[in-house]
Each structure stands twice: as C-alpha cells, then as structure tokens.
Enzyme design. Structure first.
Site, PDB file in Angstrom:
ATOM      1  N   ARG A 717       0.860  -1.183   0.000  1.00 32.08           N
ATOM      2  CA  ARG A 717       0.000   0.000   0.000  1.00 32.08           C
ATOM      3  C   ARG A 717       0.893   1.229   0.000  1.00 32.08           C
ATOM      4  NH1 ARG A 717      -1.058   3.178   4.467  1.00 32.08           N
ATOM      5  NH2 ARG A 717      -2.454   4.885   3.916  1.00 32.08           N
ATOM      6  N   ALA A 718       0.597   2.182  -0.880  1.00 27.74           N
ATOM      7  CA  ALA A 718       1.427   3.388  -1.004  1.00 27.74           C
ATOM      8  C   ALA A 718       1.089   4.367   0.111  1.00 27.74           C
ATOM      9  CB  ALA A 718       1.209   4.031  -2.373  1.00 27.74           C
ATOM     10  N   GLU A 775       6.890  -3.723   6.590  1.00 27.38           N
ATOM     11  CA  GLU A 775       6.934  -2.400   7.209  1.00 27.38           C
ATOM     12  C   GLU A 775       5.514  -2.008   7.554  1.00 27.38           C
ATOM     13  OE1 GLU A 775       8.856   0.520   4.804  1.00 27.38           O
ATOM     14  OE2 GLU A 775      10.869  -0.111   5.384  1.00 27.38           O
TER      15      GLU A 775
END
Length: 877
Positions: A717-718, A775
C-alpha cells in the site's frame, strides 16, 4: 491418454450408435415442413449445417468439431474426458434461434447450457439442464445471436461429450447494438475552457495514463472537450475524477463543435469513477461543469468514451506459435541481431525507465538461444529473460545489473524489475555484478559464471537496499550482501558461499548457504524446501516454436531445478495460449479461458471492469514485462476457482480509484477440496494500492483454497512515495494485505507492507511461511486512528485464535511512524499460544528510532524504539 477410436468401442456402444441413427432418420422426417410436427407458420431454417464449428477440445483427429454440423449422422464430434467442454457454431450472421437439436452419441452431457452470442465473447444462456439423459433432444428455445454453443459442465459417462449432430434452427436477420470497450477518446485532440497550469493540460485526460490529469481554473462553468475524429454513436462515458470533482455537470455531444446536445445531466455527483451509460451521436463530446464539488477547479485523471459500431470487442483469435504477437513493448533478439542494435534498445529503455517507478510503461526484452555481448542495466518495469530451456542456452557477455545511481546509491526504492533464465559472463578484468534491489525484483533461474566473480546485493558503497529474492539460481562465485537489510534465497547454489548480514537473511534449500546463526549473524538456514514448483517460463524450441515450460512439483529439494540436470515438467505450445494485449476486455479474456486457453499477458496496464475468472484446472496465466492488471470501477481483478494446479506468474495487480473488495481471490469462500498433489501456485505476483494514482481496496489477496503455494509476492500500500504521487491515510485506503483461509497454505518469500489494519491474517490450519518482511504504515496520523479495540495498533502477522497448527521462519517487521513518531504498535506477531504454532527467528526494528514496537510476539520480546532500535527473538513459544 488412451485413444477411444470407434473401431475399438465396446459392442453395447455400437448398438447405441445404430439406435441413434434410426432415431435421426425419424427426426429428420418429423422436421420436414409438411410433417405432422411442422409449425403453422413458415418452418425455421436449419442454419448450422456446413457452418464453421470450433470446440474446446477434440478426442482425436477423427472426431473434429466440423463433424457435428456436416449433416452426416455417421460422423461425430467428441471432446476430451474432462469438464467443462463446449462445441460452438458460427452462423455467419445474427439470427433468431427457435430450436436446437442435439443428437448425442453414447457419451452425452448430463449438465449443459445452450448459449448464444453476438461476438463469440459474451454469452447468454437460452437453455439449461442438470438432468440430461442423452439420446436425441429436440429443444424449443428463444434467443438471438450469431454464435450458438453447447456448453457442457457435467458429463453423463466417464468419456467426454460426443454429438453426431448439432442442429440450430431459426431465421436470420437483426442487428447487434453492442457497446464496444475500446476507448475512442484516448489520444484524440482535447481542449478545455481553462487549465490550472501548464502541467495539467487537457490532453492529459485522454492520454491513457491514470497518473496524469487535466485541471481547470477554480471557477464555474468549465469544460473539457474531445474530438473523436468522426461522428460516432456514443454509448458509454467513463469519468475518473481527481479529488476536485464536479457536483453538477452535463455530458454533451456535437457534430460541429458549436451546437451541443445534452445526453446526461446531474446535480448530485460525488466524484470518484463514474461509468455512465448514455445514448447520443456526435464527433465531439464534452464534460460541461456548472457546480464544483470543492473549492478547487475541475480535475479529471481520465475521460473515456465507448461507442457502438466498429469498436466492439474482437473475437478470441488463434495464436501462431512461430510468430506470436507479443505486443509493441516486447523486444525479441536473436544472435543475428547487431550488437549495436541490441545495446541501443537497452540504453533507450534504461534511460526512460531508470526513475519511472509510477509510469504505465512496461517492457520485456527477450533473447533467443545463443551468445550475445550486452550491458543490461535494468530500470523500473523491465524484464530481461532468456528464451532457452536452460539458462545456459543464452549467454550474455557483459552484465545483467541493477544500480542505484538515481538515488545516490540508495537502492531501497529499486522495485519492479526482473532477470530470468540467462547466464552471464562478466567482461574480462571485471569481477563484480551488481543487483542492488529491494522488493519485487526477482533474480530467478540465473547463472552468473566464473568462480572468481561475485554478485553484490547493494550498491557496493554506503547506500542501503531492502529485500529481494534469489531463486533457482547458480552463482559460481561469492554472494556479498553488504548493507542489504533482508534477503530470501531459495533452491540456489553458491559456489563460493555467502558473506554479510544485517537483520534477516533466510536460506532455504541452498547449496553453499552459510552456517545457521541467528541473530549474530542473522542467518536462518532451512536445509530443504518441502514442496515447491518453479515459475513457468516462455522459451523457443529447436524448431522455432514458442512454448511455455511448466516445472514439476519438487519435494524436499535442494539446489536448482536445472543445473547439471534435466528439468522435470511439461511443455505447452503457445498455440494453446490467448495472448492478451492492453485494451482487451475481461469478457474477451474470460471467453478465451472458457475455450480452454491459457493466458499470456503482454507488457502494459490491462484495465478490467469485471473479474478475470480462471475456472479450469491447470490453467497457466503468465505475464511478460511485469504486465499489470488494474481493477477499475470497484471490480475484483481475478478470481481463481477451487480447482487443481492453476499457475499465475509474473503479474502485478493494481487497485483503481473506486474501492475493490479484493484484488485477487484464490478459491471462493468456503473452498474445501484438497489440492495436495497438484496445488495452485503464485509466482512473482505483486500487488499495489496507490502509487501512480489514488488506489482503494479493502483486501488485497485472499486465499480460500487449500494447499496453495506462494512463491515470492509483494503486497504494498502506497503510504509514502515520490514527489507528486498522491499518498495519505485517507487517500490510499486498504485494510489488509494477505488473508489466508485455506488449510496447508505455504508462502515462500512473503513481503507485505503499509496496510491500515492487520498486514497478514492467517485463519487456516497447517500454514507455513518461510521469510516474511513487513513495514508498518508510515502515515498513521495519531494513536486514536490506529486502535484495534483497546490494543495499540494492529499486528503485522496475525494467526487466528482458532488455528491449532502453524509455522514460520525468518520474520522481520519494522516501524517508521514519521507522521506521528508517538504512535505505538503493541506487538508485531500475534498468535495463539499452542505448541504446534511455532515462530523461529524474528526481528523488529524501529527505523531510525521513529515510532515504537512494544513487543515482538504476543507479550514476548523487547521493545524497539529510539533507545533500542533492533530487537531479536529466536523462538516462540
């Protein structure tokens, strides 16, 4: 498979044939217009006899599709012994269908549909049964179409489907008002009432690039106009709004650009993506905005126009396996190609793609067997691959490399590229090959020749890189990880070993792996790979035919599948594939799948507004050049049925601007069939929520089937990106990356990052993960926005409380809460306390001390924060 020739049939089945021939004679007499069953009006015409016929398969050369429409009741079509199967006839023109007669041989359909189509792609069912009894069936139906097919889903015997005759009766005539899927606005001249600035021109809304846009001045009214070149019958307009949308607007057409007719009007629009069914004609179409939805102007990422006539979807064509059309962005070289031509093309691609991480361009560079001299420096969305059966069939004297010069040596954003199926001999006097990459950059089925050489997994200086894959690869020399932060190596061979370690290095089935040692150095070593299938690949055989090789499953394996051995597996001609070009609709793709075709996606962004539905066991879906499937209008990108042995490889799935419930689903909810001997597998399959544009999807990948194998996946996911790319907590929304509901699912090399709730949820029993990299979301605005009930944040990897068996090795989870460093995640791994749920070798890191991970797993492990940035834990429980 044993042939079932008529001459060796059991005698009872011959008797069935003679009985049917007798019935057929009676039937033909009964259908004569003067006979007792003739309708009062003019009799329908037999339309199918002698017309072109095709089928999903044929039992042998003596039972072709054409035999079912030749008027000879002594010849027949017969299919393979599997479900589903179909027989299709092209009537040549649209017709009104009133009757279909099926003259079954002994091998009949118990469950089947009769279907019609205007284009051979989209089908309408006009008759359906699950209780067919074979024999002769005279079926009264009502339908229209140019194409008619029998689509069988359940056979009545252990053989296939077999028809002496397939007779379609009706009357010809009628038109086909099909709304095409081609965007006729793309690339057409566009003008506007105003532009916000020079970088937001009208042309950007019709360039086919969802990352560029038109924006107007901040006043009313404003308009955007496109010239379609000639008068068209317009049936659909799709508006993809940026955040600055129109609350009230009209769609208008004109033949001269001066006098306008309104074909759609609204005062309550809400933005997003609007797919509007309209009816109008004109050379010009414009969006005329009268009330803005925000204080800004009007802004469109894309304006698409579909028309009737001349733009309907093309039929599913054949593929020439000797001269396939692999699309304009695939470059195939052979040894006769001048070295200067090859190098010029490589240099041009690298110059364009070095920093182009969010553009729509995709490229594949393929080398036929032979020897070449080339320096292959790979940028974004570029795949280089050999077309030999073995990597050693193609040798490049030079380099196949990825550098990080564009980021000053920092390779943490060197994503989305691939090197496959090649051998490399470095230039004389040089001993270093650089593969400085992070996620979604496989180095697979490669051979770096020369024991004196080394491959460096970072820039060789002070820059970082952050995770990658070596698989089925032979490195004659040394692998040097340097400042590479984490890495997964599987079924490879390192002639001179490995040196280096930062946080999380995992080796599985690797000959020449370092000794197990965690956390200092952080080497997790698993001796064997329990069950894996290597990625299918395209190659050219000795006759020049393009084929796809499908490696066999291997159990308890070490080393490569090919070095000093003959690879096990099967080979399929490219003639059995439908080659998908950008712009092909999901309906056409699904029609090809229904015909029993495999899929090869050419490089580009493939937009779909309905799911690609893979229903047939052992289907291969292969992408070139990181081909990307974008799910528009809230669609699901792909659904795979709960069947054996589907292989999906080399594809990226991307969310559209309208929220999708999931981008890819493997098996429907409730799937329960065992696929232990022939699992579905996903190879180099990547997912992106946001980046080039706003993206939204509640879930990204859901695995409901049992025994699925994941072989290198990055789900992203950006939440942070390059300048000018839209990111934000409320823009790119996505709850969960991976959800596993199936049992005995195995993931090799799993990367999941930045989702807003659980990154990974595992509900099935018997799951295994070998290497996990995560992350947490950077952009959490505050703790209150990221609470799981009373728990601070969401775990990176959640095993459901109901699970009784699960194992994982080599896991890392990292925080970087740069929007609000006060945010805390309570724990990175959350699992039931059970001796059969075992986690081995975990690390949590507070990157730069920005943000806190309170515990590693459940309530075990120390706190990662500014004071103690890296925390290791070797076992749980």
């Amino acid at each position: 498979m044993t042939s079932r020739a008529t001459s060796v049939r059991p005698h009872p089945r011959r008797a069935v044939r003679h009985l049917i021939v007798g019935l057929t004679v009676a039937l033909v007499a009964a259908l004569t217009p003067t006979g007792p069953t003739a309708p009062a009006q003019a009799a329908p015409t037999l339309l199918s006899q002698g017309r072109p016929a095709t089928a999903s398969s044929t039992e042998n050369a003596g039972t072709p599709a054409a035999a079912a429409v030749d008027g000879n009741t002594g010849t027949r079509w017969a299919s393979a012994f599997s479900d589903p199967q179909w027989l299709q006839v092209d009537l040549g023109t649209r017709a009104t269908i009133s009757q279909v007669n099926l003259l079954w041989e002994g091998a009949y359909g118990r469950a089947f549909q009769l279907q019609t189509s205007d284009d051979g792609a989209t089908w309408t069912t006009i008759y359906s049964t699950t209780t067919g009894t074979g024999g002769t069936q005279n079926l009264t139906v009502t339908g229209t179409g140019r194409y008619v097919r029998m689509y069988g889903t359940a056979r009545g015997t252990g053989y296939g489907y077999s028809l002496w005759e397939f007779q379609v009766y009706g009357e010809t005539g009628g038109s086909t008002p099909t709304c095409g899927s081609t965007n006729v606005a793309q690339g057409s001249p566009a003008t506007a009432s105003s532009t916000q600035d020079a970088g937001l021109a009208a042309a950007a809304a019709v360039d086919g690039n969802p990352g560029t846009r038109w924006a107007s001045a901040a006043s009313d009214p404003q308009w955007l106009r496109v010239d379609l070149g000639s008068t068209r019958t317009i049936c659909r307009v799709v508006l993809t709004w940026e955040a600055a949308y129109a609350r009230a607007f009209q769609l208008q057409t004109s033949t001269d650009g001066a006098t306008w007719t309104t074909i759609h009007s609204t005062t309550t629009a809400t933005g997003g993506t609007q797919s509007l069914t309209v009816s109008g004609t004109g050379r010009y179409l414009r969006m005329y905005g009268t009330v803005r939805g925000t204080a800004y102007g009007y802004s469109l990422w894309e304006l698409a126009v579909n028309t009737i006539g001349g733009t309907s979807e093309p039929p599913v064509g054949t593929t020439d396996p000797y001269n396939p059309n692999l699309g304009p962005n695939t470059f195939v070289f052979d040894p006769s190609t001048p070295t200067s031509t090859i190098q010029s093309r490589l240099n041009t691609l690298f110059t364009q793609q070095e920093t182009n991480q969010f553009g729509p361009q995709r490229y594949a560079v393929l080398f036929k067997p032979g020897t070449y001299t080339a320096d292959v420096n790979l940028g974004f969305f570029t795949q280089v691959a050999g077309l030999g059966m073995s990597p050693d069939d193609v040798n490049l004297n030079g380099h196949v490399r990825t550098e990080a010069f564009w980021m000053g040596g920092n390779a943490t954003q060197n994503f989305w590229r691939a090197a496959e199926n090649l051998s490399v001999t470095l230039p004389a006097g040089q001993t270093v090959e650089r593969w400085a990459v992070s996620q979604a950059a496989p180095y697979r089925r490669m051979h770096l020749r020369g024991g004196q050489n080394q491959i460096q997994l970072w820039n060789g200086g002070d820059g970082w890189s952050s995770g990658g894959l070596l698989a089925d690869t032979r490195i004659d020399g040394l692998v040097v990880s340097g400042s590479q932060q984490q890495w997964y190596s599987r079924n490879s061979e390192f002639g001179n070993g490995w040196t280096g370690s930062v946080w999380n290095m995992v080796f599985q089935g690797v000959v020449g792996a370092p000794a197990p040692s965690f956390p200092n150095p952080s080497h997790t070593v698993i001796a064997q790979t329990p069950q894996v299938r290597e990625k299918p690949f395209l190659y050219v055989d000795g006759t020049g035919e393009y084929r796809v090789f499908v490696p066999a499953l291997r159990a308890n394996s070490t080393g490569t599948s090919w070095y000093n051995k003959t690879p096990a597996g099967s080979s399929i001609s490219l003639s059995q594939f439908f080659v998908v070009q950008p712009g092909t609709s999901a309906a056409t793709i699904n029609a090809a799948l229904a015909q029993g075709r495999h899929l090869l996606f050419t490089p580009g962004v493939h937009h779909v507004t309905e799911p690609i539905q893979v229903n047939r066991a052992d289907t291969i879906v292969l992408g070139l050049g990181l081909a990307t499937i974008q799910a528009d209008n809230g669609a699901v990108g792909m659904r795979v049925a709960d069947v054996d042995g589907v292989k999906v490889a080399g594809l990226m799935f991307e969310a559209g601007t309208t929220n999708s419930p999931v981008l890819m689903e493997v098996g429907p909810s409730g799937s329960s069939a065992s696929h232990a001997t022939n699992p579905t597998s996903l190879h180099d399959v990547f997912f992106r929520i946001g980046g080039p544009h706003v993206g939204k999807a509640t879930n990204t990948l859901t695995v409901n089937s049992d025994n699925v194998i994941g072989d290198h996946m990055w789900l992203w996911r950006a939440d942070h990106a390059a300048s000018g790319v839209p990111t934000g907590w409320t823009l790119n929304t996505a709850d969960t990356g991976l959800t596993v509901n199936g049992d005995n699912v195995t993931m090799y090399g799993l990367f999941v990052e930045h989702y807003q709730k659980y990154q990974t949820i595992w509900n099935g029993n018997g799951g295994r993960t070998y290497f996990y990299q995560n992350e947490l979301p950077y952009d959490v605005p505050n703790q209150a926005a990221w609470m799981n009930g009373s728990t601070r944040g969401y775990a990176a990897y959640k095993v459901a409380d109901s699970v009784t068996s699960h194992q994982a090795w080599g896991l890392g989870s990292y925080s970087y809460f740069n929007v609000n460093p006060a945010v805390v995640e309570e724990r990175s791994f959350e699992v039931p306390t059970n001796p059969n749920v075992r986690f081995t070798n975990m690390v949590t890191v507070s990157l730069g001390g920005v943000g806190t991970i309170n515990r590693v797993i459940n309530n075990a492990g120390g706190t990662a924060n500014a004071a103690n940035q890296t925390v290791y834990l070797t076992t749980y429980p």
